[in-house]
Design a protein around this motif. Structure first.
Motif, PDB file in Angstrom:
ATOM      1  N   GLY A   1      53.267  39.590  40.651  1.00  0.00           N
ATOM      2  CA  GLY A   1      53.884  40.621  41.476  1.00  0.00           C
ATOM      3  C   GLY A   1      53.385  42.032  41.237  1.00  0.00           C
ATOM      4  O   GLY A   1      52.403  42.282  40.539  1.00  0.00           O
ATOM      5  N   GLY A   2      54.124  42.955  41.817  1.00  0.00           N
ATOM      6  CA  GLY A   2      53.731  44.353  41.778  1.00  0.00           C
ATOM      7  C   GLY A   2      53.678  44.937  40.389  1.00  0.00           C
ATOM      8  O   GLY A   2      52.903  45.871  40.138  1.00  0.00           O
TER       9      GLY A   2
ATOM     10  N   THR B   1      44.691  40.863  47.727  1.00  0.00           N
ATOM     11  CA  THR B   1      44.146  40.414  46.443  1.00  0.00           C
ATOM     12  C   THR B   1      44.771  41.152  45.269  1.00  0.00           C
ATOM     13  O   THR B   1      44.950  40.574  44.193  1.00  0.00           O
ATOM     14  N   ILE B   2      45.122  42.422  45.452  1.00  0.00           N
ATOM     15  CA  ILE B   2      45.704  43.208  44.359  1.00  0.00           C
ATOM     16  C   ILE B   2      47.109  42.735  44.017  1.00  0.00           C
ATOM     17  O   ILE B   2      47.657  43.121  42.974  1.00  0.00           O
ATOM     18  N   ASN B   3      47.702  41.915  44.889  1.00  0.00           N
ATOM     19  CA  ASN B   3      49.023  41.334  44.635  1.00  0.00           C
ATOM     20  C   ASN B   3      48.935  39.852  44.268  1.00  0.00           C
ATOM     21  O   ASN B   3      49.961  39.187  44.148  1.00  0.00           O
ATOM     22  N   ALA B   4      47.723  39.349  44.131  1.00  0.00           N
ATOM     23  CA  ALA B   4      47.515  37.915  43.861  1.00  0.00           C
ATOM     24  C   ALA B   4      46.913  37.719  42.467  1.00  0.00           C
ATOM     25  O   ALA B   4      45.993  36.935  42.270  1.00  0.00           O
ATOM     26  N   ILE B   5      47.447  38.472  41.514  1.00  0.00           N
ATOM     27  CA  ILE B   5      46.994  38.414  40.125  1.00  0.00           C
ATOM     28  C   ILE B   5      48.162  37.915  39.276  1.00  0.00           C
ATOM     29  O   ILE B   5      49.296  38.359  39.461  1.00  0.00           O
ATOM     30  N   ALA B   6      47.891  37.005  38.355  1.00  0.00           N
ATOM     31  CA  ALA B   6      48.943  36.482  37.475  1.00  0.00           C
ATOM     32  C   ALA B   6      48.521  36.617  36.023  1.00  0.00           C
ATOM     33  O   ALA B   6      47.334  36.536  35.695  1.00  0.00           O
ATOM     34  N   TYR B   7      49.512  36.826  35.168  1.00  0.00           N
ATOM     35  CA  TYR B   7      49.255  36.958  33.733  1.00  0.00           C
ATOM     36  C   TYR B   7      50.210  36.054  32.963  1.00  0.00           C
ATOM     37  O   TYR B   7      51.395  35.984  33.294  1.00  0.00           O
TER      38      TYR B   7
ATOM     39  N   ASP C   1      43.154  35.130  38.316  1.00  0.00           N
ATOM     40  CA  ASP C   1      42.772  36.114  39.328  1.00  0.00           C
ATOM     41  C   ASP C   1      41.736  35.483  40.261  1.00  0.00           C
ATOM     42  O   ASP C   1      40.592  35.915  40.319  1.00  0.00           O
ATOM     43  N   PRO C   2      42.132  34.431  41.003  1.00  0.00           N
ATOM     44  CA  PRO C   2      41.156  33.669  41.787  1.00  0.00           C
ATOM     45  C   PRO C   2      40.548  34.428  42.953  1.00  0.00           C
ATOM     46  O   PRO C   2      39.532  34.003  43.499  1.00  0.00           O
ATOM     47  N   PHE C   3      41.137  35.565  43.349  1.00  0.00           N
ATOM     48  CA  PHE C   3      40.639  36.297  44.520  1.00  0.00           C
ATOM     49  C   PHE C   3      40.090  37.682  44.140  1.00  0.00           C
ATOM     50  O   PHE C   3      39.936  38.547  44.994  1.00  0.00           O
ATOM     51  N   ASP C   4      39.801  37.869  42.840  1.00  0.00           N
ATOM     52  CA  ASP C   4      39.169  39.097  42.349  1.00  0.00           C
ATOM     53  C   ASP C   4      39.985  40.351  42.629  1.00  0.00           C
ATOM     54  O   ASP C   4      39.448  41.407  42.977  1.00  0.00           O
ATOM     55  N   GLY C   5      41.281  40.231  42.455  1.00  0.00           N
ATOM     56  CA  GLY C   5      42.153  41.383  42.663  1.00  0.00           C
ATOM     57  C   GLY C   5      41.911  42.512  41.687  1.00  0.00           C
ATOM     58  O   GLY C   5      41.995  43.692  42.054  1.00  0.00           O
ATOM     59  N   ARG C   6      41.572  42.181  40.428  1.00  0.00           N
ATOM     60  CA  ARG C   6      41.311  43.243  39.451  1.00  0.00           C
ATOM     61  C   ARG C   6      40.067  44.043  39.829  1.00  0.00           C
ATOM     62  O   ARG C   6      40.037  45.269  39.671  1.00  0.00           O
TER      63      ARG C   6
END
Length: 199
Positions: free
Chosen positions: A50-51, A137-143, A152-157
């Motif tokens: 999430g955000g 993509t910037i919202n599709a990052i998990a930790y 980060d399968p869609f290179d959001g970082r």
């Protein structure tokens, strides 16, 4: 007990050299880590999403961490003493910690039908399928705070470093699924001073 390992488990480490100013680390609240541990001890993969993750990578506070899990809503409710059915039809359960703070826990899901504003979802998805249904993509990052891992399968970082708002997958399809995503893209671009990917 390894204190150094414990500290790593409680810290969201920025895995790349950010081009934007911000702290090297942010702390994941102990209560959130406790929820992750409880779900994983019961056999259900769980990630911070999430955000809050996006904002942490931009150097913000990264508070109000949401969780995505393989556990169905009924299981989430059975594992915790105090829960609220925040959006049970969409797989979201609010878990109240000892201080009464609510943490949203949502089951991995994928869209079955969309009508341009609302989606019918199905559970039983993988983490990557869950991230694939997100808007940008910037919202599709998990930790993962216990194993200190990123998804980060869609290179959001990379898009955060490039300061770009980019749709996950096909932008036409993303906006067709939910027309309000166009407004969300404009809002993110204005708030974060990002550009919108021309594709």
């Amino acid at each position: 007990r390894d204190p150094q390992r414990e500290r790593r488990q409680r810290t969201l480490r920025l895995m790349s050299e950010a081009s934007t100013p911000g702290p090297d680390v942010i702390r994941i609240p102990e209560q959130v880590i406790g929820i992750v541990r409880r779900l994983e001890e019961a056999g259900y993969e769980t990630w911070c999403v999430g955000g809050a993750i996006r904002d942490a990578l931009l150097g913000g506070a990264g508070s109000d961490v949401d969780l995505a899990t393989a556990a169905p809503p009924t299981v989430v409710r059975s594992l915790f003493r105090r829960t609220i059915a925040v959006g049970i039809e969409h797989g979201t359960v609010g878990v109240l910690d000892e201080q009464g703070i609510l943490h949203e826990v949502t089951t991995f899901r994928h869209d079955v039908v969309t009508d341009g504003r609302h989606a019918v979802v199905a559970f039983g998805a993988s983490l990557e399928e869950d991230l694939a249904r997100r808007d940008f993509t910037i919202n599709a990052i998990a930790y993962h705070p216990v194993h200190d891992r990123w998804a980060d399968p869609f290179d959001g970082r990379a898009d955060l470093q490039r300061r770009v708002v980019r749709a996950v997958g096909d932008p036409v399809q993303r906006f067709r699924e939910d027309r309000l995503r166009i407004l969300r893209a404009l809002r993110f671009a204005a708030r974060l001073d990002f550009t919108i990917d021309p594709a």
